[in-house]
Design a protein around this motif. Structure first.
Motif, PDB file in Angstrom:
ATOM      1  N   UNK A  87       0.807  -1.227   0.000  1.00  0.00           N
ATOM      2  CA  UNK A  87       0.000   0.000   0.000  1.00  0.00           C
ATOM      3  C   UNK A  87       0.838   1.274   0.000  1.00  0.00           C
ATOM      4  N   UNK A  88       2.161   1.139  -0.089  1.00  0.00           N
ATOM      5  CA  UNK A  88       3.039   2.314  -0.103  1.00  0.00           C
ATOM      6  C   UNK A  88       2.775   3.205   1.118  1.00  0.00           C
ATOM      7  N   UNK A  89       2.534   2.543   2.259  1.00  0.00           N
ATOM      8  CA  UNK A  89       2.177   3.278   3.471  1.00  0.00           C
ATOM      9  C   UNK A  89       3.309   4.176   3.963  1.00  0.00           C
ATOM     10  N   UNK A  90       4.549   3.711   3.849  1.00  0.00           N
ATOM     11  CA  UNK A  90       5.692   4.490   4.339  1.00  0.00           C
ATOM     12  C   UNK A  90       5.748   5.849   3.652  1.00  0.00           C
ATOM     13  N   UNK A  91       5.652   5.838   2.326  1.00  0.00           N
ATOM     14  CA  UNK A  91       5.728   7.101   1.590  1.00  0.00           C
ATOM     15  C   UNK A  91       4.595   8.043   1.997  1.00  0.00           C
ATOM     16  N   UNK A  92       3.412   7.495   2.161  1.00  0.00           N
ATOM     17  CA  UNK A  92       2.265   8.325   2.519  1.00  0.00           C
ATOM     18  C   UNK A  92       2.422   8.902   3.929  1.00  0.00           C
ATOM     19  N   UNK A 291      14.801  14.443  10.191  1.00  0.00           N
ATOM     20  CA  UNK A 291      15.820  13.468   9.819  1.00  0.00           C
ATOM     21  C   UNK A 291      15.231  12.054   9.812  1.00  0.00           C
ATOM     22  N   UNK A 292      14.452  11.717  10.814  1.00  0.00           N
ATOM     23  CA  UNK A 292      13.840  10.389  10.885  1.00  0.00           C
ATOM     24  C   UNK A 292      12.844  10.204   9.749  1.00  0.00           C
ATOM     25  N   UNK A 293      12.011  11.217   9.500  1.00  0.00           N
ATOM     26  CA  UNK A 293      11.023  11.106   8.428  1.00  0.00           C
ATOM     27  C   UNK A 293      11.703  10.942   7.069  1.00  0.00           C
ATOM     28  N   UNK A 299      15.329   5.266   2.896  1.00  0.00           N
ATOM     29  CA  UNK A 299      16.068   4.022   3.102  1.00  0.00           C
ATOM     30  C   UNK A 299      15.215   2.832   3.526  1.00  0.00           C
ATOM     31  N   UNK A 300      14.074   3.067   4.143  1.00  0.00           N
ATOM     32  CA  UNK A 300      13.356   1.940   4.735  1.00  0.00           C
ATOM     33  C   UNK A 300      12.759   1.000   3.694  1.00  0.00           C
ATOM     34  N   UNK A 301      12.373   1.526   2.543  1.00  0.00           N
ATOM     35  CA  UNK A 301      11.683   0.691   1.552  1.00  0.00           C
ATOM     36  C   UNK A 301      12.535  -0.473   1.059  1.00  0.00           C
ATOM     37  N   UNK A 302      13.843  -0.333   1.182  1.00  0.00           N
ATOM     38  CA  UNK A 302      14.709  -1.409   0.678  1.00  0.00           C
ATOM     39  C   UNK A 302      15.201  -2.345   1.758  1.00  0.00           C
ATOM     40  N   UNK A 303      14.717  -2.196   2.968  1.00  0.00           N
ATOM     41  CA  UNK A 303      15.175  -3.005   4.097  1.00  0.00           C
ATOM     42  C   UNK A 303      14.020  -3.837   4.627  1.00  0.00           C
ATOM     43  N   UNK A 304      14.295  -5.075   4.987  1.00  0.00           N
ATOM     44  CA  UNK A 304      13.269  -5.950   5.525  1.00  0.00           C
ATOM     45  C   UNK A 304      13.637  -6.367   6.943  1.00  0.00           C
ATOM     46  N   UNK A 305      12.635  -6.379   7.847  1.00  0.00           N
ATOM     47  CA  UNK A 305      12.833  -6.783   9.234  1.00  0.00           C
ATOM     48  C   UNK A 305      11.778  -7.839   9.574  1.00  0.00           C
ATOM     49  N   UNK A 306      11.982  -9.064   9.096  1.00  0.00           N
ATOM     50  CA  UNK A 306      10.957 -10.088   9.277  1.00  0.00           C
ATOM     51  C   UNK A 306      10.891 -10.656  10.684  1.00  0.00           C
ATOM     52  N   UNK A 307      11.929 -10.527  11.477  1.00  0.00           N
ATOM     53  CA  UNK A 307      11.954 -11.132  12.809  1.00  0.00           C
ATOM     54  C   UNK A 307      11.032 -10.390  13.774  1.00  0.00           C
ATOM     55  N   UNK A 308      10.897 -10.966  14.969  1.00  0.00           N
ATOM     56  CA  UNK A 308      10.036 -10.367  15.987  1.00  0.00           C
ATOM     57  C   UNK A 308      10.830 -10.081  17.261  1.00  0.00           C
ATOM     58  N   UNK A 309      10.330  -9.170  18.066  1.00  0.00           N
ATOM     59  CA  UNK A 309      10.877  -8.846  19.381  1.00  0.00           C
ATOM     60  C   UNK A 309       9.726  -8.884  20.371  1.00  0.00           C
TER      61      UNK A 309
END
Length: 360
Positions: A87-92, A291-293, A299-309
């Motif tokens: 859904x391209x949520x990050x960009x929105x 800076x965070x936004x 950078x976030x769109x190309x990174x995957x974090x499948x694990x859980x905490x």
């Protein structure tokens, strides 16, 4: 004393009505001194909107939002990461936040400029401000009998202390009076005033301007209600009061009346101080928020974090933390404006006007 038209009591039909109304009125003399008693609100709410440190309240708002965001994401969006990709949520989300941060920061800077502009003006206006200030200080010095302190908390402390001393003189003057009803009223009134004055003086001791301690202590001294009860005592017992008693009543009324503009002036200075602090803090937190936004967009769109905490998908934690950081300027605005608006609402009227239903 006349009956209260709102009480719904037929005075002519009940010969004891005047006595009952008189007793109820007397019982109000010594009640609801402090701000919490007058507002009838919980300590937690008053701490959040008034007494708590604004950065700390901002932090609590941020933590609460982060926990809520993560909880909703974990419970209702099990495939959160795939939803982000599809859904391209990050960009929105973060492109919108960049616009909001820039717009909000610009607005806050404008507010700061308006506050600062109140201190600017031509020489004639500045001289008039100085003259009014010195006239007020000189009148206060005449009442107190000593030079007025330069420290705001000490200045209010001296006025409150003077009212306490005058209340004690009034109580001593009425001791031998033959009017038992007058003595009972004065005893209850002075006991309430003295206790309230001592409590406020303790709060003002060591309080420094810039913190909220000076303002919150001044809010705990309900001078307006004290003026009203003092006027009522003088009006109800004119024949029982000697010239000396009336002089003491007038002097105490003058002191309480001086507390009003003194508190309003210090409150106004605090508002300006707080709004400038708010402007500075929002400018400081806007940079890391941007800076965070920007980092999430770039950078976030190309990174995957499948694990859980702790059983929660890492993508939810990362997006929630980033979104919370971008909202810090807004949380700061909420925490400061909540305090300023609450104080402004509680001090709308100057003098013996009671706006709160709980204090009537």
């Amino acid at each position: 004393m006349s009956a209260n038209p709102d009480a719904g009591t037929d005075v002519d039909a009940d010969p004891d009505a005047d006595i009952e109304i008189e007793t109820d009125a007397e019982s109000d003399i010594g009640t609801a001194n402090t701000m919490r008693e007058r507002s009838n609100e919980s300590r937690i709410k008053l701490w959040l909107v008034l007494n708590g440190s604004r950065p700390l309240v901002t932090g609590l708002l941020a933590v609460g939002f982060f926990v809520s965001f993560v909880g909703i994401g974990a419970l209702f969006i099990p495939n959160f990461e795939s939803t982000l990709r599809s859904d391209d949520m990050i960009n929105y989300m973060f492109s919108t936040m960049i616009s909001a941060i820039i717009t909000g920061t610009t607005l806050v800077v404008t507010i700061s400029q308006l506050v600062i502009s109140q201190e600017n003006g031509p020489l004639g206006e500045q001289r008039e401000r100085m003259s009014n200030t010195m006239d007020f200080r000189e009148y206060t010095e005449e009442m107190i009998g000593s030079p007025s302190p330069a420290d705001p908390s000490a200045f209010l402390h001296d006025i409150v202390n003077l009212s306490e001393r005058q209340a004690k003189l009034l109580r001593e003057s009425i001791t031998d009076n033959d009017d038992e009803q007058l003595k009972a009223k004065v005893d209850e009134y002075t006991e309430s005033l003295i206790g309230n004055a001592q409590e406020v003086q303790d709060q003002l001791d060591g309080a420094s301007f810039g913190s909220f301690d000076v303002v919150t202590a001044s809010l705990n001294y309900n001078y307006g209600t004290k003026i009203f009860h003092l006027e009522r005592i003088a009006n109800d017992h004119p024949d029982s009061l000697s010239d000396e008693d009336m002089t003491l009543l007038d002097e105490l009324k003058s002191t309480l009346s001086m507390f009003g503009p003194a508190r309003e002036h210090i409150k106004t200075l605090y508002f300006e101080w707080a709004l400038i602090d708010l402007s500075q803090l929002i400018l400081y937190v806007s940079v890391p928020a941007l800076l965070v936004a920007g980092s999430m967009l770039g950078f976030y769109s190309g990174i995957s974090f499948p694990n859980t905490t702790v059983g929660v998908n890492n993508s939810i934690l990362i997006v929630g933390a980033a979104f919370t950081v971008t909202l810090l300027p807004f949380f700061l605005l909420i925490s400061y404006i909540a305090r300023v608006a609450t104080v402004a609402k509680r001090t709308l009227a100057i003098g013996p006007l009671i706006l709160r239903e709980s204090a009537r």
